[in-house]
Motif scaffolding. Structure first.
Motif, PDB file in Angstrom:
ATOM      1  N   ALA A 161     -10.929   6.799  -8.779  1.00  0.00           N
ATOM      2  CA  ALA A 161     -10.330   5.925  -9.799  1.00  0.00           C
ATOM      3  C   ALA A 161      -9.383   4.910  -9.162  1.00  0.00           C
ATOM      4  CB  ALA A 161      -9.590   6.773 -10.831  1.00  0.00           C
ATOM      5  N   LEU A 162      -8.590   5.361  -8.198  1.00  0.00           N
ATOM      6  CA  LEU A 162      -7.641   4.467  -7.522  1.00  0.00           C
ATOM      7  C   LEU A 162      -8.368   3.376  -6.735  1.00  0.00           C
ATOM      8  CD1 LEU A 162      -5.158   7.196  -6.254  1.00  0.00           C
ATOM      9  CD2 LEU A 162      -4.589   5.378  -7.886  1.00  0.00           C
ATOM     10  N   LEU A 163      -9.431   3.754  -6.055  1.00  0.00           N
ATOM     11  CA  LEU A 163     -10.184   2.791  -5.261  1.00  0.00           C
ATOM     12  C   LEU A 163     -10.926   1.788  -6.145  1.00  0.00           C
ATOM     13  CD1 LEU A 163     -11.494   5.236  -2.553  1.00  0.00           C
ATOM     14  CD2 LEU A 163     -10.120   3.203  -2.098  1.00  0.00           C
ATOM     15  N   GLU A 164     -11.442   2.265  -7.276  1.00  0.00           N
ATOM     16  CA  GLU A 164     -12.153   1.373  -8.188  1.00  0.00           C
ATOM     17  C   GLU A 164     -11.203   0.362  -8.829  1.00  0.00           C
ATOM     18  OE1 GLU A 164     -15.564   0.983  -9.251  1.00  0.00           O
ATOM     19  OE2 GLU A 164     -15.627   1.839  -7.235  1.00  0.00           O
ATOM     20  N   ALA A 165      -9.951   0.766  -9.034  1.00  0.00           N
ATOM     21  CA  ALA A 165      -8.977  -0.125  -9.661  1.00  0.00           C
ATOM     22  C   ALA A 165      -8.433  -1.175  -8.698  1.00  0.00           C
ATOM     23  CB  ALA A 165      -7.822   0.696 -10.231  1.00  0.00           C
ATOM     24  N   MET A 166      -8.572  -0.921  -7.409  1.00  0.00           N
ATOM     25  CA  MET A 166      -8.058  -1.844  -6.399  1.00  0.00           C
ATOM     26  C   MET A 166      -9.004  -3.040  -6.243  1.00  0.00           C
ATOM     27  SD  MET A 166      -5.578  -2.407  -4.288  1.00  0.00           S
ATOM     28  CE  MET A 166      -4.754  -0.816  -4.467  1.00  0.00           C
ATOM     29  N   PRO A 167      -8.480  -4.259  -6.244  1.00  0.00           N
ATOM     30  CA  PRO A 167      -9.339  -5.441  -6.041  1.00  0.00           C
ATOM     31  C   PRO A 167     -10.118  -5.348  -4.730  1.00  0.00           C
ATOM     32  CG  PRO A 167      -7.151  -6.103  -6.762  1.00  0.00           C
ATOM     33  CD  PRO A 167      -7.086  -4.633  -6.497  1.00  0.00           C
ATOM     34  N   SER A 168     -11.339  -5.858  -4.733  1.00  0.00           N
ATOM     35  CA  SER A 168     -12.234  -5.727  -3.572  1.00  0.00           C
ATOM     36  C   SER A 168     -11.610  -6.239  -2.284  1.00  0.00           C
ATOM     37  CB  SER A 168     -13.541  -6.470  -3.835  1.00  0.00           C
ATOM     38  OG  SER A 168     -14.199  -5.945  -4.955  1.00  0.00           O
ATOM     39  N   GLU A 169     -10.913  -7.389  -2.371  1.00  0.00           N
ATOM     40  CA  GLU A 169     -10.351  -7.986  -1.161  1.00  0.00           C
ATOM     41  C   GLU A 169      -9.177  -7.183  -0.594  1.00  0.00           C
ATOM     42  OE1 GLU A 169      -8.472  -9.939  -4.796  1.00  0.00           O
ATOM     43  OE2 GLU A 169     -10.490  -9.347  -4.116  1.00  0.00           O
ATOM     44  N   GLN A 170      -8.626  -6.259  -1.388  1.00  0.00           N
ATOM     45  CA  GLN A 170      -7.492  -5.465  -0.923  1.00  0.00           C
ATOM     46  C   GLN A 170      -7.876  -4.036  -0.539  1.00  0.00           C
ATOM     47  OE1 GLN A 170      -4.210  -5.626  -3.689  1.00  0.00           O
ATOM     48  NE2 GLN A 170      -4.421  -7.832  -4.002  1.00  0.00           N
ATOM     49  N   LYS A 171      -9.126  -3.647  -0.796  1.00  0.00           N
ATOM     50  CA  LYS A 171      -9.546  -2.265  -0.553  1.00  0.00           C
ATOM     51  C   LYS A 171      -9.373  -1.850   0.905  1.00  0.00           C
ATOM     52  CE  LYS A 171     -12.767  -0.835  -4.172  1.00  0.00           C
ATOM     53  NZ  LYS A 171     -12.649  -1.917  -5.129  1.00  0.00           N
ATOM     54  N   ILE A 172      -9.762  -2.722   1.835  1.00  0.00           N
ATOM     55  CA  ILE A 172      -9.705  -2.351   3.242  1.00  0.00           C
ATOM     56  C   ILE A 172      -8.263  -2.140   3.693  1.00  0.00           C
ATOM     57  CG2 ILE A 172      -9.700  -4.752   4.069  1.00  0.00           C
ATOM     58  CD1 ILE A 172     -11.414  -1.655   5.684  1.00  0.00           C
ATOM     59  N   TYR A 173      -7.324  -2.961   3.178  1.00  0.00           N
ATOM     60  CA  TYR A 173      -5.911  -2.782   3.523  1.00  0.00           C
ATOM     61  C   TYR A 173      -5.383  -1.490   2.906  1.00  0.00           C
ATOM     62  CZ  TYR A 173      -6.446  -7.702   4.732  1.00  0.00           C
ATOM     63  OH  TYR A 173      -6.881  -8.880   5.283  1.00  0.00           O
ATOM     64  N   TYR A 174      -5.862  -1.182   1.717  1.00  0.00           N
ATOM     65  CA  TYR A 174      -5.477   0.050   1.014  1.00  0.00           C
ATOM     66  C   TYR A 174      -5.939   1.270   1.803  1.00  0.00           C
ATOM     67  CZ  TYR A 174      -4.760   2.861  -3.270  1.00  0.00           C
ATOM     68  OH  TYR A 174      -4.330   3.767  -4.204  1.00  0.00           O
ATOM     69  N   LEU A 175      -7.185   1.252   2.273  1.00  0.00           N
ATOM     70  CA  LEU A 175      -7.749   2.363   3.035  1.00  0.00           C
ATOM     71  C   LEU A 175      -7.098   2.484   4.416  1.00  0.00           C
ATOM     72  CD1 LEU A 175     -11.483   1.763   2.130  1.00  0.00           C
ATOM     73  CD2 LEU A 175     -10.178   3.800   1.508  1.00  0.00           C
ATOM     74  N   ASN A 176      -6.679   1.357   4.982  1.00  0.00           N
ATOM     75  CA  ASN A 176      -6.086   1.357   6.324  1.00  0.00           C
ATOM     76  C   ASN A 176      -4.596   1.675   6.325  1.00  0.00           C
ATOM     77  OD1 ASN A 176      -8.572   0.619   7.249  1.00  0.00           O
ATOM     78  ND2 ASN A 176      -8.013  -1.459   7.837  1.00  0.00           N
ATOM     79  N   HIS A 177      -3.986   1.724   5.137  1.00  0.00           N
ATOM     80  CA  HIS A 177      -2.533   1.935   5.076  1.00  0.00           C
ATOM     81  C   HIS A 177      -2.161   3.303   5.645  1.00  0.00           C
ATOM     82  CE1 HIS A 177       1.589   1.649   3.721  1.00  0.00           C
ATOM     83  NE2 HIS A 177       1.473   2.873   3.231  1.00  0.00           N
ATOM     84  N   ARG A 178      -1.163   3.300   6.536  1.00  0.00           N
ATOM     85  CA  ARG A 178      -0.712   4.533   7.182  1.00  0.00           C
ATOM     86  C   ARG A 178       0.682   4.909   6.699  1.00  0.00           C
ATOM     87  NH1 ARG A 178      -1.420   4.393  13.481  1.00  0.00           N
ATOM     88  NH2 ARG A 178       0.093   2.705  13.311  1.00  0.00           N
ATOM     89  N   ASP A 179       0.940   6.213   6.585  1.00  0.00           N
ATOM     90  CA  ASP A 179       2.263   6.673   6.174  1.00  0.00           C
ATOM     91  C   ASP A 179       3.231   6.655   7.362  1.00  0.00           C
ATOM     92  OD1 ASP A 179       1.681   8.888   7.723  1.00  0.00           O
ATOM     93  OD2 ASP A 179       1.433  10.272   6.047  1.00  0.00           O
ATOM     94  N   ALA A 180       4.395   7.263   7.191  1.00  0.00           N
ATOM     95  CA  ALA A 180       5.419   7.219   8.234  1.00  0.00           C
ATOM     96  C   ALA A 180       4.978   7.905   9.522  1.00  0.00           C
ATOM     97  CB  ALA A 180       6.709   7.860   7.721  1.00  0.00           C
ATOM     98  N   GLU A 181       4.001   8.803   9.439  1.00  0.00           N
ATOM     99  CA  GLU A 181       3.475   9.488  10.625  1.00  0.00           C
ATOM    100  C   GLU A 181       2.165   8.865  11.115  1.00  0.00           C
ATOM    101  OE1 GLU A 181       3.125  13.600   9.667  1.00  0.00           O
ATOM    102  OE2 GLU A 181       5.288  13.903   9.468  1.00  0.00           O
ATOM    103  N   GLY A 182       1.834   7.720  10.546  1.00  0.00           N
ATOM    104  CA  GLY A 182       0.621   7.017  10.973  1.00  0.00           C
ATOM    105  C   GLY A 182      -0.661   7.588  10.403  1.00  0.00           C
ATOM    106  N   GLN A 183      -0.568   8.355   9.317  1.00  0.00           N
ATOM    107  CA  GLN A 183      -1.747   9.004   8.744  1.00  0.00           C
ATOM    108  C   GLN A 183      -2.320   8.178   7.586  1.00  0.00           C
ATOM    109  OE1 GLN A 183      -0.655  13.683   9.073  1.00  0.00           O
ATOM    110  NE2 GLN A 183       0.769  12.447   7.913  1.00  0.00           N
ATOM    111  N   THR A 184      -3.605   7.900   7.659  1.00  0.00           N
ATOM    112  CA  THR A 184      -4.295   7.249   6.547  1.00  0.00           C
ATOM    113  C   THR A 184      -4.719   8.308   5.538  1.00  0.00           C
ATOM    114  OG1 THR A 184      -6.446   7.471   7.631  1.00  0.00           O
ATOM    115  CG2 THR A 184      -5.190   5.445   8.078  1.00  0.00           C
ATOM    116  N   ALA A 185      -5.250   7.854   4.407  1.00  0.00           N
ATOM    117  CA  ALA A 185      -5.769   8.794   3.409  1.00  0.00           C
ATOM    118  C   ALA A 185      -6.903   9.623   4.004  1.00  0.00           C
ATOM    119  CB  ALA A 185      -6.242   8.037   2.175  1.00  0.00           C
TER     120      ALA A 185
END
Length: 313
Positions: free
Chosen positions: A124-148
């Motif tokens: 649901a979260l991925l479907e709601a994210m605009p297509s052009e922002q999906k890759i940045y969303y998937l690549n986002h890392r937390d404070a320990e450098g961990q992606t989803a």
């Protein structure tokens, strides 16, 4: 406030009555009251999302509640709905254009859905994210450098791994230079490891040039090693010239020695020479292994000295 208390206890009727009574006050006063925070810096909407109370969410958003405030941990109402696995509540918040932002740990709602294995929420979260922002969303890392994807693999949720890979999530290393493949292999999480590799992720070297094959061979994790080799991983030298076979030999991990020597002999007979692996050392290691097994067998079958004394008496 009475509104926060009603939201914390899940009293939908009280929430609806309180929000309806706000129609007689000014917009400023209504927005101030409905968005007030408690001692944990949570609003009534945060608590409604925390409990997955869909009717309360509708009533609060309809009365003008703001979905962007953060609590002490930097979490929004969307974070709490995703954290606790309330799929319908997440979808309802997303229809009101609630945006997924990082909390104080650097984690988005997608990170928390991946951590807990909520594939429906992640979708649901991925479907709601605009297509052009999906890759940045998937690549986002937390404070320990961990992606989803890293978190889904770390906590061994194959369905979420497969979903994220379907959307193109890459295997980005964390702050220690570990990829999801390396991290899961080192923890011997064979299901997650197999899912990662089956979806096309390769075993790539870390900052020291070491692959997952190298790490599991050193630590004697035969199951993880077999999973890696079965899914196309290769035993390549690190920056010091050591292969996984070398590490296994040095640490007397004889099960891994056998598996890797068979792998090398099967793929290319010349690989042992190219990597400068000493065949005599390999033979000696195998002899040591056989001697150790034999010695343990003798110790297990011979009666102890105390037992012999008891028999004599």
């Amino acid at each position: 406030t009475p509104l926060i208390c009603a939201a914390r206890s899940g009293d939908t009727t009280a929430i609806q009555l309180l929000t309806q009574s706000m129609t007689t006050i000014s917009t400023f006063d209504r927005e101030y009251y409905i968005n007030q925070k408690d001692i944990q810096c949570k609003t009534a909407l945060d608590w409604a999302a925390y409990h997955g109370n869909e009717a309360a969410i509708d009533a609060l958003l309809g009365a003008g509640a703001d979905a962007t405030p953060t609590d002490r941990k930097g979490k929004t109402c969307l974070h709490w709905a995703a954290y606790n696995g309330h799929t319908t509540a997440v979808k309802k918040l997303l229809t009101h254009k609630v945006f997924d932002t990082p909390d104080r740990m650097g984690r988005t709602a997608l990170h928390w859905a991946a951590t807990h294995g909520y594939s429906d929420i992640a979708h649901a979260l991925l479907e709601a994210m605009p297509s052009e922002q999906k890759i940045y969303y998937l690549n986002h890392r937390d404070a320990e450098g961990q992606t989803a994807l890293f978190l889904a693999a770390r906590y061994e949720h194959p369905e979420v791994i497969a979903l994220l890979r379907l959307y193109g999530a890459p295997d980005i290393p964390n702050t220690r230079g570990e990829t999801a493949v390396t991290a899961t292999a080192k923890k011997n999480k064979k299901t997650a490891l197999a899912t990662l590799m089956e979806t096309g992720i390769q075993d790539v070297p870390d900052y020291a040039g070491r692959t997952a094959v190298s790490h599991v061979a050193e630590n004697g994790l035969l199951g993880a090693l077999q999973t890696l080799l079965a899914n196309g991983a290769h035993d390549i030298p690190d920056y010091t010239g050591k292969t996984g076979l070398t590490w296994a030999l040095e640490h007397h991990q004889f099960g891994c020695v056998k598996a890797l020597s068979e792998y090398w002999q099967k793929n290319t007979p010349k690989l042992l020479q190219l990597a400068e692996i000493d065949r005599d050392a390999l033979q000696q290691a195998e002899q040591e292994f056989e001697a150790t097994v034999k010695k343990r067998h003798i110790q297990d079958t011979q009666p102890s000295l105390q037992e012999e004394k008891n028999d004599l008496q």
